[in-house]
Scaffold this motif. Structure first.
Motif, PDB file in Angstrom:
ATOM      1  N   HIS A   4       6.028 -10.396  -6.938  1.00  0.00           N
ATOM      2  CA  HIS A   4       5.087 -11.474  -7.268  1.00  0.00           C
ATOM      3  C   HIS A   4       3.714 -11.274  -6.600  1.00  0.00           C
ATOM      4  CE1 HIS A   4       6.734 -12.473  -3.384  1.00  0.00           C
ATOM      5  NE2 HIS A   4       5.819 -13.379  -3.205  1.00  0.00           N
ATOM      6  N   ILE A   5       3.633 -10.388  -5.631  1.00  0.00           N
ATOM      7  CA  ILE A   5       2.320 -10.164  -5.005  1.00  0.00           C
ATOM      8  C   ILE A   5       1.760  -8.794  -5.360  1.00  0.00           C
ATOM      9  CG2 ILE A   5       2.523 -11.771  -3.067  1.00  0.00           C
ATOM     10  CD1 ILE A   5       3.175  -8.613  -1.786  1.00  0.00           C
ATOM     11  N   LYS A   6       2.404  -8.166  -6.360  1.00  0.00           N
ATOM     12  CA  LYS A   6       2.003  -6.827  -6.790  1.00  0.00           C
ATOM     13  C   LYS A   6       0.490  -6.658  -6.933  1.00  0.00           C
ATOM     14  CE  LYS A   6       2.842  -3.660 -10.629  1.00  0.00           C
ATOM     15  NZ  LYS A   6       3.755  -3.303 -11.716  1.00  0.00           N
ATOM     16  N   ASP A   7      -0.128  -7.608  -7.615  1.00  0.00           N
ATOM     17  CA  ASP A   7      -1.572  -7.445  -7.832  1.00  0.00           C
ATOM     18  C   ASP A   7      -2.399  -8.566  -7.197  1.00  0.00           C
ATOM     19  OD1 ASP A   7      -0.759  -9.388  -9.523  1.00  0.00           O
ATOM     20  OD2 ASP A   7      -1.341  -8.361 -11.370  1.00  0.00           O
ATOM     21  N   LYS A   8      -1.783  -9.272  -6.250  1.00  0.00           N
ATOM     22  CA  LYS A   8      -2.528 -10.308  -5.531  1.00  0.00           C
ATOM     23  C   LYS A   8      -2.857  -9.823  -4.128  1.00  0.00           C
ATOM     24  CE  LYS A   8      -0.178 -14.219  -7.769  1.00  0.00           C
ATOM     25  NZ  LYS A   8       0.836 -15.272  -7.546  1.00  0.00           N
ATOM     26  N   PHE A   9      -3.944 -10.338  -3.601  1.00  0.00           N
ATOM     27  CA  PHE A   9      -4.312  -9.990  -2.228  1.00  0.00           C
ATOM     28  C   PHE A   9      -3.935 -11.146  -1.304  1.00  0.00           C
ATOM     29  CE2 PHE A   9      -7.825  -7.552  -4.522  1.00  0.00           C
ATOM     30  CZ  PHE A   9      -7.102  -6.375  -4.517  1.00  0.00           C
TER      31      PHE A   9
ATOM     32  N   ASP B 164       1.268   0.827  -2.075  1.00  0.00           N
ATOM     33  CA  ASP B 164       2.678   0.456  -2.133  1.00  0.00           C
ATOM     34  C   ASP B 164       2.737  -0.995  -1.672  1.00  0.00           C
ATOM     35  OD1 ASP B 164       5.360  -0.019  -1.703  1.00  0.00           O
ATOM     36  OD2 ASP B 164       5.726   1.866  -0.653  1.00  0.00           O
ATOM     37  N   TYR B 165       2.876  -1.891  -2.635  1.00  0.00           N
ATOM     38  CA  TYR B 165       2.764  -3.326  -2.311  1.00  0.00           C
ATOM     39  C   TYR B 165       4.056  -3.909  -1.753  1.00  0.00           C
ATOM     40  CZ  TYR B 165       4.956  -3.390  -6.875  1.00  0.00           C
ATOM     41  OH  TYR B 165       5.797  -3.145  -7.920  1.00  0.00           O
ATOM     42  N   ARG B 166       5.131  -3.141  -1.759  1.00  0.00           N
ATOM     43  CA  ARG B 166       6.420  -3.693  -1.331  1.00  0.00           C
ATOM     44  C   ARG B 166       6.437  -3.946   0.176  1.00  0.00           C
ATOM     45  NH1 ARG B 166       9.989   1.100  -3.024  1.00  0.00           N
ATOM     46  NH2 ARG B 166       8.258   2.056  -1.883  1.00  0.00           N
ATOM     47  N   GLY B 167       6.360  -5.193   0.538  1.00  0.00           N
ATOM     48  CA  GLY B 167       6.461  -5.559   1.949  1.00  0.00           C
ATOM     49  C   GLY B 167       5.298  -5.076   2.789  1.00  0.00           C
ATOM     50  N   GLY B 168       4.180  -4.808   2.127  1.00  0.00           N
ATOM     51  CA  GLY B 168       3.017  -4.349   2.864  1.00  0.00           C
ATOM     52  C   GLY B 168       2.956  -2.839   2.998  1.00  0.00           C
ATOM     53  N   GLY B 169       4.025  -2.154   2.544  1.00  0.00           N
ATOM     54  CA  GLY B 169       4.016  -0.687   2.567  1.00  0.00           C
ATOM     55  C   GLY B 169       3.776  -0.159   3.964  1.00  0.00           C
ATOM     56  N   ARG B 170       2.783   0.677   4.086  1.00  0.00           N
ATOM     57  CA  ARG B 170       2.484   1.314   5.370  1.00  0.00           C
ATOM     58  C   ARG B 170       1.886   0.322   6.365  1.00  0.00           C
ATOM     59  NH1 ARG B 170       4.025   4.931   8.810  1.00  0.00           N
ATOM     60  NH2 ARG B 170       2.424   6.131   9.874  1.00  0.00           N
ATOM     61  N   SER B 171       1.292  -0.772   5.852  1.00  0.00           N
ATOM     62  CA  SER B 171       0.632  -1.724   6.755  1.00  0.00           C
ATOM     63  C   SER B 171       1.628  -2.667   7.422  1.00  0.00           C
ATOM     64  CB  SER B 171      -0.420  -2.537   6.002  1.00  0.00           C
ATOM     65  OG  SER B 171       0.202  -3.495   5.169  1.00  0.00           O
ATOM     66  N   SER B 172       2.868  -2.618   6.989  1.00  0.00           N
ATOM     67  CA  SER B 172       3.902  -3.491   7.552  1.00  0.00           C
ATOM     68  C   SER B 172       4.153  -3.177   9.027  1.00  0.00           C
ATOM     69  CB  SER B 172       5.203  -3.279   6.783  1.00  0.00           C
ATOM     70  OG  SER B 172       6.280  -3.867   7.478  1.00  0.00           O
TER      71      SER B 172
END
Lengths: 359, 359, 359, 359
Positions: free
Chosen positions: B97-102, B119-127
């Motif tokens: 649901h946050i694929k294309d939202k910031f 990679d939007y899943r769970g913040g990807g590398r920024s997690s």
């Protein structure tokens, strides 16, 4: 690997001791074709130089920067730019009395512990004189940033208990250079100058803070994990002599805030995505978001004071130490261009690093 | 050069996204002959892992660390030590649901600005999941430091407005691990836990601070200019997710002090040179002086909150964002071992760098 | 800093021992948005894998490369790309007999001298198995180079005394992969295969050479002083197991030539500036000039032979050593993709470095 | 990151153009307490300087090295050692005629392709004048190596077709400095000098080779994978102007040898483990084994010749180029100290790196 190099692409190395023949910097990685204006270097050197006002050390140093290499017909060639600053007003004799004594809160003891011996004249490599080389290199970084309209404004926001509380957007940053303390609010500046003058008369010193604003930084600078833009800025600032603290955006105050208060909501504005508030200080996830970057740097009081202090010598015997060298009562007015220079080095480096973001 | 490597001799690189196959770290530069105890790694991983108490995220991750290379018959071989942590509880569907939202105050926008996609899943590398790899590597750094009796103690010293004001010498640091907030003062801990529980019920989050003490660090670690020990510690801490501020020794308070108050006078004590006070926080001129090193780190509130927030999508259109993923109401209890790990990486690196101080 | 990282922007680090759980590589610095084709990785892994023909070692390894991180929906994300290759056919028992013996011309003695102990199974980290990780990383570098039409062709140009003397322009490089020795001249290839087969029957091994051609490299890659393009290529090649020699362009033959013979004169050709001859091997002053880059790499014979050899054990006592492990009679056919991979890593790195040549 | 830094712990950076104000080097990472003897620097500078004999360029340069920083009371302080060499005999007018022409086999074209413009005076940064800075820095590296009894001997082993075929153990290396070509065999030296004199009269130039022996290197220097000792030596040598080829130990000849011939068998000798032969050239698996390290470096003929050559200018138009500058007929006699300097830099760096081999 004595830690005298900063940056990965726009790499700056400095060398030199306070009372050696010269100090200087080499920039390895400045792109070719940049117009190098020696006047802009001289201007920032003037802002940092000792003896510039009644509230700085009266030591005199011409601090002329010679461009030895890397510039041809006024433009950078892409090869190392070497900047040499000869030491003129050395007066080494001033320091013979501390040859084997450890001055409190100076680096005399730690350099000796690390290296076995040290150049004790004026603190040698540990002297803030080294920052002259940073300012020279930073001036060139600024020239590169100017090409991208990135502008850096540092100013004194605190001296002792006197704070400039106004939000930076309510300040006229052009006023910073109109007074000798470098505070853009003339009334507060006056109070700060008065405080420093008093402290000076007492033979004492006082701490302070510098705030810094970076405008027009494009979104996308900084790296995801260890080399986050604010981590690099933090390291840069903490590497400046006398710095004890760094915060960006909401800083330590964020530790008292709730997520619902702190989060910066996004909106669209003139075809750009902006945040409504800027607690993030222009950096999210370590990467610039296009908003103003802002941070604050805390400086301790200068360690050299006139008053006699108890200490030990190299044999561990009790001795008295008295400040004889000329010194600053408060470091922050002269540190403003140093903060700007270090910020410029970080941004110039990340501007170039960002060129490999995408295929 | 995406900034995923830390250190110069004891070099740690991490990799991996929150919802990829695995995350991990490689240590290149661990000296040979170090006994590697997997239990000590597991212990620190337990301290960091999600789901450990009622005041952390309820996400479950086993966080088992496999030692893939560089250890033979229980000892480091001098070659890269590779640590692999498989991702198990991924639930990628939570994030579609946050694929294309910031999300506000997350790195979604800046990663997209930098890299074009993410990679939007769970913040990807920024997690903050990435920090599990740091904790694993840090556990090995601690094993090296233990050989030199260097001990690192981090603890929660603030949550929201609740502060632990006592000087660390008056605390029993052994108590830190006896409560779920990781504060060594049981009364204050109780208040902090209560605050976090309330915040959690509100679907909100709260900031906090972690303090860290390093004991038995020998004099002589750290480098003169850019790689000052506190600058490296500062960068290390600021690279941790959600960190907004760093101060060491007297910190920001130094900006209000006079030199005559702030200077740490030297004396001899049991054949060692010590300072009477320790405003320097164990570091002078960027080099350790043998006193305790102490610093404080400020964390913002976690950005993921349950409450709906206004934002934009990739097209710049206005959207609503609601937190659905499991998240922490306050990051500091789980960040204690991360602060320790990063401190350990800095010290292990400088311990080895110091081997070239003298001929 | 055990020397397991290569490159400055496109940085590759490898880890793993011959008989550990896995080996692998991490690429930190691959730009985002690159389509990653696992088939292309698999293809190069096939070219390097053991057991591929009658003239290579009969050891079997699947050498499947798992992409653990840094790739999302088929494209690089700009974060570290982690490549994992599990070790399957380990047979550690094969090596127990050499646990405390130093095999002649292997790294057993030097690793022990350096580190005090070693993973003796199959040579541990010193095994050429490590190069599988380079080939995997190199395949991704090639994908980046392909975007710029840069093409790398390596081939076997010598085995023992059998040399391929023809200039590379007279060869059909497409034929390299049509025979098991990887020589683009079918007649010479046949002789080489015959020689290797004989050597193999003798339980002996034989040296050889690989030549490499890089086409379509743009002018301007490489750096002026220490990081000259050919110096980086030279280091890359010399870092491959068994390599003893490197030359580019005219190579050692240049030492017998006069300047008037050797100089490559410039002319204009289809709006480009080209040289009439190419003794420079496509590189002048360390920087590519747009002509084909060509170089040659000399390999020693594999050290593992069946014949008994005299040696010493860790106590310095005289012992006999006999080759029991499965090994290659000649390393060059399997080293062709390794040479290509290392060349690709150098070029990918310098392609990105060149992005900061100019403002 | 223009590639002007070499080494990781004992790091040397050079700067400067042939006809700028000065050239020089900074050593960052020299351990403290090393006695610095300016006479030893001067001695190596004399060996490299132009105008030293009838077979070198007649250009005169004093090449006085000023030690600007990092040395106090005769000893290194651990901080950057800055070495400055002013350019005196500049005669920039000699070069105006090639301002916009690309000299064959020089770096004029590639620098322009890379950077857009160039300092054309005497080749600017691409001039071999840069190597004077390396020799100065290398002299300090030698002082560090001397402390460990490591000795480096380079000598000319080939000029054009005249080769010194004797094994180095049969040579008296003390004789190298007794003749102007720097060949330790007086008869061969005479022939070489004669050949160079003839070539010089023809206005032409000739290539050659330098061999180098490193004695008393302890076992254990060099790193396992990419930073193999011979790979670092190879890069170091290939970074010297005019070098086209590098081989160590058995070199290219190994490609014709069998394993049973090539392997160096171990034996015990006076409590040390030694090899009976030394095809390994003192390095196995990238790590020194305590035997002599030996390697050979191939140089092309100097590109500047008197004879008119065809070329193009910046517009791609056909032009004639004639050598007017003073130049060397053969580079090898003056390159002997450069080879030694670069070898010394590699070894000094790895000597310090090895300090972190073990806990």
């Amino acid at each position: 690997m004595s830690g005298s190099t900063f940056g990965k692409i726009f790499k700056v190395s400095t060398f030199g001791e306070s009372h050696g023949l010269a100090i200087g910097a080499t920039i390895d990685g400045c792109p070719a074709g940049l117009s190098i204006d020696p006047q802009l270097i001289a201007k920032d050197m003037q802002r940092r130089r000792p003896g510039q006002s009644k509230i700085t050390t009266q030591r005199k140093e011409a601090d002329e920067v010679e461009i030895i290499s890397g510039v041809f017909e006024g433009k950078s060639t892409g090869t190392p730019i070497h900047l040499l600053i000869k030491n003129k007003d050395q007066r080494s004799r001033d320091y013979s009395h501390i040859k084997d004594k450890f001055r409190p809160s100076h680096a005399d003891f730690t350099y000796t512990a690390k290296y076995g011996h040290r150049d004790y004249r004026g603190g040698g490599r540990s002297s803030a004189r080294e920052t002259a080389a940073r300012v020279a290199a930073g001036a060139i970084a600024k020239m590169l940033l100017n090409k991208h309209d990135i502008k850096i404004w540092a100013y004194v926001s605190q001296v002792g208990h006197i704070q400039l509380d106004k939000h930076y957007k309510k300040l006229n940053l052009e006023l910073t250079e109109t007074n000798i303390i470098r505070c853009p609010d003339p009334q507060i500046a006056e109070k700060m100058i008065q405080l420093v003058s008093e402290i000076r008369k007492q033979g004492d010193t006082i701490g302070g803070c510098i705030s810094c604003i970076i405008q027009n930084c494009p979104a996308g600078l900084g790296e995801p994990v260890f080399d986050k833009l604010h981590a690099e800025l933090g390291k840069a600032m903490l590497s400046i002599n006398a710095v004890k603290a760094f915060e960006y955006g909401s800083g330590f105050a964020a530790s008292q805030m709730k997520g619902s208060e702190h989060n910066d909501q996004f909106h669209s504005e003139e075809n750009a995505i902006r945040t409504t508030t800027n607690h993030s200080g222009g950096i999210q996830g370590g990467i610039s978001n296009g908003m103003d970057i802002h941070f604050k740097v805390g400086f301790k009081p200068v360690a050299t004071i006139v008053k006699a202090q108890s200490s030990v010598n190299q044999l561990g015997e009790k001795v008295q130490v008295e400040g004889k060298g000329r010194h600053d009562p408060c470091v922050v007015p002269r540190a403003v261009p140093i903060v700007e220079a270090m910020a410029a080095l970080v941004l110039a480096d990340h501007l170039l690093r960002a060129r490999s973001n995408r295929i």
